[in-house]
Enzyme design. Sequence first.
Site, mmCIF file in Angstrom:
data_model
loop_
_atom_site.group_PDB
_atom_site.id
_atom_site.type_symbol
_atom_site.label_atom_id
_atom_site.label_comp_id
_atom_site.label_asym_id
_atom_site.label_seq_id
_atom_site.Cartn_x
_atom_site.Cartn_y
_atom_site.Cartn_z
ATOM 1 N N CYS A 139 0.832 -1.203 0.000
ATOM 2 C CA CYS A 139 0.000 0.000 0.000
ATOM 3 C C CYS A 139 0.871 1.260 0.000
ATOM 4 O O CYS A 139 1.543 1.528 -0.977
ATOM 5 C CB CYS A 139 -1.005 -0.015 1.152
ATOM 6 S SG CYS A 139 -2.356 1.165 0.926
ATOM 7 N N HIS A 193 -3.219 -5.062 0.867
ATOM 8 C CA HIS A 193 -2.680 -5.388 2.194
ATOM 9 C C HIS A 193 -2.682 -6.899 2.415
ATOM 10 O O HIS A 193 -3.642 -7.439 2.961
ATOM 11 C CB HIS A 193 -3.531 -4.729 3.281
ATOM 12 C CG HIS A 193 -3.396 -3.250 3.368
ATOM 13 N ND1 HIS A 193 -2.492 -2.628 4.207
ATOM 14 C CD2 HIS A 193 -4.049 -2.255 2.731
ATOM 15 C CE1 HIS A 193 -2.602 -1.317 4.081
ATOM 16 N NE2 HIS A 193 -3.539 -1.064 3.188
ATOM 17 N N GLU A 240 -1.131 -8.512 4.599
ATOM 18 C CA GLU A 240 -1.039 -8.787 6.043
ATOM 19 C C GLU A 240 -2.404 -8.786 6.725
ATOM 20 O O GLU A 240 -2.529 -9.191 7.881
ATOM 21 C CB GLU A 240 -0.097 -7.771 6.713
ATOM 22 C CG GLU A 240 -0.663 -6.399 6.983
ATOM 23 C CD GLU A 240 -0.785 -5.478 5.769
ATOM 24 O OE1 GLU A 240 -1.174 -4.317 5.958
ATOM 25 O OE2 GLU A 240 -0.503 -5.921 4.640
#
Length: 205
Positions: free
Chosen positions: A89, A186, A188
């Site tokens: 990002c 993202h 994660e």
Amino acid sequence: MSNSNMRIGVLALQGAIEEHVSMTKLAFKSLKLEGEVLWVKNLEHLEEIQGLIIPGGESTVMGRLLETSGLLSAIKKFANESKPVLGTCSGMVLLAKEVYDRVVGKTSQPTLKLMDITVERNAFGRQGESFEEDLEIQLLGEKKFKGVFIRSPVVQSLGDNVKPICYLNGRIVAVQQQNILATSFHPELTDDTRLHEFFLKKVTK
């Protein structure tokens, strides 16, 4: 380098730090590798690691913090020594040579300029327009990868040495340039460790 002393750093100035730390630990476990994940806040921390993750956050704020901490030039040196770097990002924004904004046009924010890409920040809209999309990423296999897009950038143009690795509706949302990876989304914020595993494999090489 033996895997037992592998150390991955997560840039810890601002942003989704803990989520990347957790995901990297899960990726270590999934690959049956020994290693640790460190928070990188200064130059000394950078010297202890073999791979660096730049998380999402506020790219303008992070760029200024990189400048004032001396980490801007140190991370450039780190990456130029062929050590793997992953930016997600706003991490992608910080890696870019040029950054544009839909509202203000070309920005003058400090970036690492490590990737030969031009990005448009907040390309998919603001926080309230966040969304998830199943993505095809050949590098990670046949199974689709859930992309979480929150105020995400998009790659507008890229140099000859940059390889697009994922598209969304014809727009480039992930790229690779030698030892450097960047995603608009993202990884994660999912339960899929494959992108972090791919990154760790780059470090073990």
